[in-house]
Design a protein around this motif. Structure first.
Motif, PDB file in Angstrom:
ATOM      1  N   ASN A 104       0.807  -1.217   0.000  1.00 14.92           N
ATOM      2  CA  ASN A 104       0.000   0.000   0.000  1.00 14.92           C
ATOM      3  C   ASN A 104       0.840   1.266   0.000  1.00 14.92           C
ATOM      4  OD1 ASN A 104      -2.400  -1.537   0.179  1.00 14.92           O
ATOM      5  ND2 ASN A 104      -2.092  -1.762   2.386  1.00 14.92           N
ATOM      6  N   GLY A 105       2.113   1.166  -0.388  1.00 13.24           N
ATOM      7  CA  GLY A 105       2.946   2.360  -0.441  1.00 13.24           C
ATOM      8  C   GLY A 105       4.096   2.291   0.547  1.00 13.24           C
ATOM      9  N   PRO A 106       4.701   3.454   0.831  1.00 17.46           N
ATOM     10  CA  PRO A 106       5.856   3.489   1.742  1.00 17.46           C
ATOM     11  C   PRO A 106       5.487   2.971   3.130  1.00 17.46           C
ATOM     12  CG  PRO A 106       5.661   5.554   0.542  1.00 17.46           C
ATOM     13  CD  PRO A 106       4.408   4.788   0.265  1.00 17.46           C
ATOM     14  N   VAL A 107       6.428   2.270   3.757  1.00 12.95           N
ATOM     15  CA  VAL A 107       6.220   1.749   5.104  1.00 12.95           C
ATOM     16  C   VAL A 107       7.415   2.135   5.971  1.00 12.95           C
ATOM     17  CG1 VAL A 107       4.834  -0.190   4.304  1.00 12.95           C
ATOM     18  CG2 VAL A 107       7.279  -0.479   4.575  1.00 12.95           C
ATOM     19  N   GLN A 108       7.181   2.089   7.267  1.00 12.70           N
ATOM     20  CA  GLN A 108       8.196   2.520   8.211  1.00 12.70           C
ATOM     21  C   GLN A 108       9.208   1.408   8.486  1.00 12.70           C
ATOM     22  OE1 GLN A 108       8.273   5.765   9.591  1.00 12.70           O
ATOM     23  NE2 GLN A 108      10.339   5.056  10.071  1.00 12.70           N
ATOM     24  N   VAL A 109      10.463   1.787   8.524  1.00 10.18           N
ATOM     25  CA  VAL A 109      11.557   0.891   8.906  1.00 10.18           C
ATOM     26  C   VAL A 109      11.977   1.247  10.331  1.00 10.18           C
ATOM     27  CG1 VAL A 109      13.879   0.090   8.371  1.00 10.18           C
ATOM     28  CG2 VAL A 109      12.324   0.728   6.515  1.00 10.18           C
ATOM     29  N   GLU A 110      12.023   0.257  11.194  1.00  8.05           N
ATOM     30  CA  GLU A 110      12.443   0.477  12.574  1.00  8.05           C
ATOM     31  C   GLU A 110      13.936   0.178  12.705  1.00  8.05           C
ATOM     32  OE1 GLU A 110       9.984  -1.879  15.067  1.00  8.05           O
ATOM     33  OE2 GLU A 110       8.111  -0.952  14.401  1.00  8.05           O
ATOM     34  N   ALA A 111      14.641   1.045  13.398  1.00 10.98           N
ATOM     35  CA  ALA A 111      16.095   0.917  13.546  1.00 10.98           C
ATOM     36  C   ALA A 111      16.460   0.835  15.017  1.00 10.98           C
ATOM     37  CB  ALA A 111      16.800   2.098  12.891  1.00 10.98           C
ATOM     38  N   GLN A 112      17.392  -0.057  15.342  1.00 10.14           N
ATOM     39  CA  GLN A 112      17.865  -0.228  16.714  1.00 10.14           C
ATOM     40  C   GLN A 112      19.352  -0.544  16.683  1.00 10.14           C
ATOM     41  OE1 GLN A 112      15.995  -3.421  18.845  1.00 10.14           O
ATOM     42  NE2 GLN A 112      16.915  -2.859  20.808  1.00 10.14           N
ATOM     43  N   THR A 113      20.132   0.240  17.429  1.00 10.14           N
ATOM     44  CA  THR A 113      21.574   0.041  17.491  1.00 10.14           C
ATOM     45  C   THR A 113      21.948  -0.617  18.814  1.00 10.14           C
ATOM     46  OG1 THR A 113      21.937   2.008  16.122  1.00 10.14           O
ATOM     47  CG2 THR A 113      23.814   1.177  17.371  1.00 10.14           C
ATOM     48  N   THR A 114      22.720  -1.680  18.744  1.00 12.32           N
ATOM     49  CA  THR A 114      23.163  -2.395  19.939  1.00 12.32           C
ATOM     50  C   THR A 114      24.658  -2.682  19.817  1.00 12.32           C
ATOM     51  OG1 THR A 114      22.591  -4.533  18.949  1.00 12.32           O
ATOM     52  CG2 THR A 114      20.897  -3.461  20.286  1.00 12.32           C
ATOM     53  N   GLY A 115      25.224  -3.277  20.900  1.00 13.06           N
ATOM     54  CA  GLY A 115      26.615  -3.694  20.860  1.00 13.06           C
ATOM     55  C   GLY A 115      27.580  -2.617  21.321  1.00 13.06           C
ATOM     56  N   ASP A 116      28.838  -2.928  21.180  1.00 11.22           N
ATOM     57  CA  ASP A 116      29.917  -2.028  21.569  1.00 11.22           C
ATOM     58  C   ASP A 116      29.952  -0.825  20.621  1.00 11.22           C
ATOM     59  OD1 ASP A 116      32.271  -0.809  22.257  1.00 11.22           O
ATOM     60  OD2 ASP A 116      33.473  -2.636  22.267  1.00 11.22           O
ATOM     61  N   PRO A 117      30.095   0.387  21.160  1.00 11.81           N
ATOM     62  CA  PRO A 117      30.166   1.559  20.266  1.00 11.81           C
ATOM     63  C   PRO A 117      31.286   1.449  19.233  1.00 11.81           C
ATOM     64  CG  PRO A 117      29.835   2.265  22.535  1.00 11.81           C
ATOM     65  CD  PRO A 117      30.080   0.788  22.576  1.00 11.81           C
ATOM     66  N   ALA A 118      32.356   0.709  19.551  1.00  7.75           N
ATOM     67  CA  ALA A 118      33.445   0.540  18.587  1.00  7.75           C
ATOM     68  C   ALA A 118      33.054  -0.422  17.464  1.00  7.75           C
ATOM     69  CB  ALA A 118      34.705   0.043  19.289  1.00  7.75           C
ATOM     70  N   ARG A 119      32.131  -1.340  17.750  1.00  6.59           N
ATOM     71  CA  ARG A 119      31.628  -2.281  16.748  1.00  6.59           C
ATOM     72  C   ARG A 119      30.105  -2.377  16.879  1.00  6.59           C
ATOM     73  NH1 ARG A 119      35.360  -5.143  14.174  1.00  6.59           N
ATOM     74  NH2 ARG A 119      33.827  -6.689  13.551  1.00  6.59           N
ATOM     75  N   PRO A 120      29.392  -1.331  16.519  1.00  5.78           N
ATOM     76  CA  PRO A 120      27.932  -1.315  16.692  1.00  5.78           C
ATOM     77  C   PRO A 120      27.226  -2.228  15.689  1.00  5.78           C
ATOM     78  CG  PRO A 120      28.631   0.648  15.529  1.00  5.78           C
ATOM     79  CD  PRO A 120      29.885  -0.076  15.933  1.00  5.78           C
ATOM     80  N   LEU A 123      20.235  -2.867  13.630  1.00  7.55           N
ATOM     81  CA  LEU A 123      19.202  -3.799  13.188  1.00  7.55           C
ATOM     82  C   LEU A 123      18.051  -3.014  12.571  1.00  7.55           C
ATOM     83  CD1 LEU A 123      17.918  -6.626  13.032  1.00  7.55           C
ATOM     84  CD2 LEU A 123      17.032  -6.248  15.359  1.00  7.55           C
ATOM     85  N   LEU A 124      17.747  -3.338  11.322  1.00  9.14           N
ATOM     86  CA  LEU A 124      16.631  -2.716  10.596  1.00  9.14           C
ATOM     87  C   LEU A 124      15.512  -3.744  10.470  1.00  9.14           C
ATOM     88  CD1 LEU A 124      18.680  -0.965   7.769  1.00  9.14           C
ATOM     89  CD2 LEU A 124      17.886   0.029   9.933  1.00  9.14           C
ATOM     90  N   THR A 125      14.311  -3.371  10.916  1.00 14.70           N
ATOM     91  CA  THR A 125      13.203  -4.322  10.992  1.00 14.70           C
ATOM     92  C   THR A 125      11.972  -3.748  10.320  1.00 14.70           C
ATOM     93  OG1 THR A 125      14.052  -5.090  13.115  1.00 14.70           O
ATOM     94  CG2 THR A 125      11.815  -5.733  12.551  1.00 14.70           C
ATOM     95  N   ILE A 126      11.229  -4.640   9.643  1.00 13.25           N
ATOM     96  CA  ILE A 126       9.919  -4.300   9.080  1.00 13.25           C
ATOM     97  C   ILE A 126       8.916  -5.323   9.581  1.00 13.25           C
ATOM     98  CG2 ILE A 126       8.541  -4.164   6.974  1.00 13.25           C
ATOM     99  CD1 ILE A 126      10.897  -3.075   5.544  1.00 13.25           C
ATOM    100  N   SER A 127       7.787  -4.845  10.094  1.00 18.09           N
ATOM    101  CA  SER A 127       6.740  -5.735  10.593  1.00 18.09           C
ATOM    102  C   SER A 127       5.858  -6.170   9.436  1.00 18.09           C
ATOM    103  CB  SER A 127       5.902  -5.035  11.659  1.00 18.09           C
ATOM    104  OG  SER A 127       4.828  -5.842  12.060  1.00 18.09           O
ATOM    105  N   ALA A 128       5.925  -7.456   9.049  1.00 14.51           N
ATOM    106  CA  ALA A 128       5.116  -7.951   7.935  1.00 14.51           C
ATOM    107  C   ALA A 128       3.632  -7.944   8.279  1.00 14.51           C
ATOM    108  CB  ALA A 128       5.557  -9.364   7.558  1.00 14.51           C
ATOM    109  N   ARG A 129       3.270  -8.186   9.533  1.00 13.43           N
ATOM    110  CA  ARG A 129       1.859  -8.208   9.925  1.00 13.43           C
ATOM    111  C   ARG A 129       1.199  -6.854   9.748  1.00 13.43           C
ATOM    112  NH1 ARG A 129       1.815 -11.735  15.575  1.00 13.43           N
ATOM    113  NH2 ARG A 129       2.537 -13.712  14.652  1.00 13.43           N
TER     114      ARG A 129
END
Length: 218
Positions: A104-120, A123-129
């Motif tokens: 149905n058009g553009p959808v939102q991508v959720e972003a979450q950063t984890t891990g060590d700041p030197a090696r972050p 994670l990019l996620t899209i909810s299919a439901r």
């Protein structure tokens, strides 16, 4: 004598006719029936306008913007989505930019950063439901980034111009990779085409054709 008798007779006749004339009444005016005016139609009642719930209105009016996240050197970009096409290309910026399009058009991508700041790890996620069955992801990453697609993905994948390590986990769909640092790819079904790998290459496909050209490492 005759004239007197005639005069008396005429007087009697006139006197007898006067009361009859006086007893007559003026005839009543003819009765005219008036056509009744048509009754006015009742005014329709006003129906109250129902305002949609605030949550629904806000969801429909949300403007979807591409995700833009800065990624340090040594960082990894992981993509999580049920199905759809993934197109990844490297560029000379230290920013990850992602956008997605659903049924149905553009959808939102959720972003979450984890891990060590030197090696972050971004994670990019899209909810299919929420956004439908398929969603195409267009992703630009720094050339130095490592790239990973999570296992269980269904859809075609294209990766190009990434100097970091690329890991494409088991899934279904065709894979095309060009000009990457190193590559590990595994497909349950789908064709695999690999060209110009600077480092090592490991490729598996249980059902599909495989074409490999110009591998600098093992």
């Amino acid at each position: 004598m005759y004239k007197r008798t005639l005069t008396v007779f005429m007087l009697l006749m006139l006197s007898a006719g006067a009361p009859a004339a006086l007893g007559q009444t003026t005839p009543a005016a003819p009765h005219v029936e008036q056509t009744p005016k048509p009754a006015k139609a009742p005014k329709p009642e006003r129906v109250p306008v129902v305002t949609p719930a605030a949550g629904v209105a806000e969801e429909e009016q949300v403007q979807v913007e591409p995700v833009s996240v800065k990624l340090a050197r040594g960082g990894k970009v992981a993509i999580s989505s049920r199905s759809g096409q993934i197109i990844i290309s490297g560029w000379d910026r230290d920013v990850v930019q992602a956008s997605a399009t659903g049924d149905n058009g553009p959808v939102q991508v959720e972003a979450q950063t984890t891990g060590d700041p030197a090696r972050p790890r971004l994670l990019l996620t899209i909810s299919a439901r929420r956004y439908g069955r398929d969603a195409r992801i267009d992703l630009k990453v720094p050339r130095y980034a490592d790239v990973e697609t999570l296992e269980g993905y269904r859809g075609d994948i294209e990766v190009s111009d990434v100097d970091g390590a690329t890991l494409i986990n088991a899934g279904n769909g065709d894979v095309k990779v060009m000009r990457v640092g190193s590559l590990k790819v595994s497909r349950r079904s789908g064709d695999v085409t690999v060209r110009e790998v600077k480092g090592d290459l490991t490729a598996r496909s249980f059902n599909g054709d495989m074409v490999v050209e110009n591998v600098g490492g093992l």
